[in-house]
Design a protein around this motif. Structure first.
Motif, PDB file in Angstrom:
ATOM      1  N   SER A   1       0.769  -1.021  -0.127  1.00 40.93           N
ATOM      2  CA  SER A   1      -0.044   0.086   0.142  1.00 40.93           C
ATOM      3  C   SER A   1       0.794   1.285   0.089  1.00 40.93           C
ATOM      4  O   SER A   1       0.229   2.494  -0.568  1.00 40.93           O
ATOM      5  N   MET A   2       1.926   1.139   0.377  1.00 41.41           N
ATOM      6  CA  MET A   2       2.879   2.395   0.406  1.00 41.41           C
ATOM      7  C   MET A   2       4.441   2.007   0.074  1.00 41.41           C
ATOM      8  O   MET A   2       4.725   0.851  -0.124  1.00 41.41           O
ATOM      9  N   MET A   3       5.295   2.834  -0.020  1.00 42.23           N
ATOM     10  CA  MET A   3       6.664   2.432  -0.309  1.00 42.23           C
ATOM     11  C   MET A   3       7.216   1.733   0.965  1.00 42.23           C
ATOM     12  O   MET A   3       6.770   1.950   2.049  1.00 42.23           O
ATOM     13  N   SER A   4       8.043   0.911   0.414  1.00 43.71           N
ATOM     14  CA  SER A   4       8.961   0.350   1.781  1.00 43.71           C
ATOM     15  C   SER A   4       9.789   1.254   2.781  1.00 43.71           C
ATOM     16  O   SER A   4      10.391   2.247   2.123  1.00 43.71           O
ATOM     17  N   PRO A   5       9.573   1.220   4.128  1.00 43.85           N
ATOM     18  CA  PRO A   5      10.377   1.953   4.911  1.00 43.85           C
ATOM     19  C   PRO A   5      11.969   1.682   4.602  1.00 43.85           C
ATOM     20  O   PRO A   5      12.603   2.409   5.205  1.00 43.85           O
ATOM     21  N   ASP A   6      12.368   0.670   4.198  1.00 44.91           N
ATOM     22  CA  ASP A   6      13.738   0.190   3.976  1.00 44.91           C
ATOM     23  C   ASP A   6      13.747  -0.857   2.887  1.00 44.91           C
ATOM     24  O   ASP A   6      13.869  -2.038   3.345  1.00 44.91           O
ATOM     25  N   PRO A   7      14.058  -0.635   1.698  1.00 46.14           N
ATOM     26  CA  PRO A   7      14.370  -1.336   0.720  1.00 46.14           C
ATOM     27  C   PRO A   7      15.442  -2.404   1.049  1.00 46.14           C
ATOM     28  O   PRO A   7      15.612  -3.515   0.251  1.00 46.14           O
ATOM     29  N   ALA A   8      16.310  -2.197   2.001  1.00 46.09           N
ATOM     30  CA  ALA A   8      17.449  -3.029   2.293  1.00 46.09           C
ATOM     31  C   ALA A   8      16.992  -4.222   3.260  1.00 46.09           C
ATOM     32  O   ALA A   8      17.908  -5.217   3.457  1.00 46.09           O
ATOM     33  N   ASP A   9      15.768  -4.042   3.684  1.00 44.64           N
ATOM     34  CA  ASP A   9      15.490  -5.135   4.799  1.00 44.64           C
ATOM     35  C   ASP A   9      14.186  -5.850   4.045  1.00 44.64           C
ATOM     36  O   ASP A   9      13.089  -5.343   3.942  1.00 44.64           O
ATOM     37  N   PRO A  10      14.516  -7.178   3.725  1.00 44.97           N
ATOM     38  CA  PRO A  10      13.394  -7.978   3.227  1.00 44.97           C
ATOM     39  C   PRO A  10      12.174  -8.363   3.912  1.00 44.97           C
ATOM     40  O   PRO A  10      11.332  -8.552   3.595  1.00 44.97           O
ATOM     41  N   THR A  11      12.429  -8.080   5.377  1.00 46.23           N
ATOM     42  CA  THR A  11      11.367  -8.275   6.207  1.00 46.23           C
ATOM     43  C   THR A  11      10.298  -7.346   6.433  1.00 46.23           C
ATOM     44  O   THR A  11       9.301  -7.367   6.988  1.00 46.23           O
ATOM     45  N   VAL A  12      10.530  -6.006   5.769  1.00 49.51           N
ATOM     46  CA  VAL A  12       9.783  -5.099   5.666  1.00 49.51           C
ATOM     47  C   VAL A  12       9.426  -4.644   4.444  1.00 49.51           C
ATOM     48  O   VAL A  12       8.804  -3.500   3.994  1.00 49.51           O
ATOM     49  N   THR A  13       9.958  -5.148   3.294  1.00 54.96           N
ATOM     50  CA  THR A  13      10.052  -4.679   1.848  1.00 54.96           C
ATOM     51  C   THR A  13       9.070  -5.894   1.007  1.00 54.96           C
ATOM     52  O   THR A  13       9.661  -7.070   0.944  1.00 54.96           O
ATOM     53  N   ALA A  14       8.392  -5.583   0.208  1.00 53.31           N
ATOM     54  CA  ALA A  14       7.759  -6.536  -0.853  1.00 53.31           C
ATOM     55  C   ALA A  14       8.367  -5.931  -2.164  1.00 53.31           C
ATOM     56  O   ALA A  14       8.134  -4.821  -2.504  1.00 53.31           O
ATOM     57  N   ARG A  15       9.282  -6.663  -2.704  1.00 55.78           N
ATOM     58  CA  ARG A  15       9.904  -6.537  -4.018  1.00 55.78           C
ATOM     59  C   ARG A  15       8.853  -6.719  -5.142  1.00 55.78           C
ATOM     60  O   ARG A  15       8.336  -7.853  -5.184  1.00 55.78           O
ATOM     61  N   VAL A  16       8.774  -5.592  -6.099  1.00 57.69           N
ATOM     62  CA  VAL A  16       8.092  -6.073  -7.481  1.00 57.69           C
ATOM     63  C   VAL A  16       8.905  -5.815  -8.561  1.00 57.69           C
ATOM     64  O   VAL A  16       9.443  -4.929  -8.774  1.00 57.69           O
ATOM     65  N   LEU A  17       8.932  -6.885  -9.384  1.00 57.83           N
ATOM     66  CA  LEU A  17       9.786  -6.816 -10.671  1.00 57.83           C
ATOM     67  C   LEU A  17       8.787  -6.818 -11.600  1.00 57.83           C
ATOM     68  O   LEU A  17       7.985  -7.722 -11.965  1.00 57.83           O
TER      69      LEU A  17
END
Length: 110
Positions: free
Chosen positions: A86-102
């Protein structure tokens, strides 16, 4: 400006792109319209992509690439969202808080 976490983000992006794990892979209608054989070839080219330069990767995150298929220019790119998408990741370096979309798309769909 290269961020301090750029190497970690690049490693996560490379792993996700090369294996299609740790991310969601999306294709656009333009890519889908090229057909199954084209899709297989394009996705393999995305996985094998390794042509990162200061011109196409200024932040050294390995988050964008350009390939060509049958005279079509194709882009792939990563976006980083929170786990709810729903929003930007708070920390793209942390996969526990980031959903990567390719996303893989025709250049004219960008």
């Amino acid at each position: 400006m290269v961020l301090p976490d750029a190497k970690r983000i690049a490693d996560l992006n490379d792993h996700a792109r090369q294996t299609f794990t740790g991310c969601r892979v999306c294709i656009t209608p333009g890519i889908q319209a090229l057909g199954e054989d084209a899709l297989r070839t394009i996705l393999l080219a995305v996985q094998r992509y390794d042509t990162f330069t200061p011109d196409n990767d200024p932040y050294e995150e390995h988050d964008f690439g350009k390939i060509e298929y049958d005279e079509q220019v194709i882009f792939w790119k990563f976006d980083y969202y929170d786990l709810d998408l729903s929003m930007m990741s708070p920390d793209p370096a942390d996969p526990t808080v980031t959903a990567r979309v390719l996303t893989v798309l025709l250049a004219d769909e960008y």
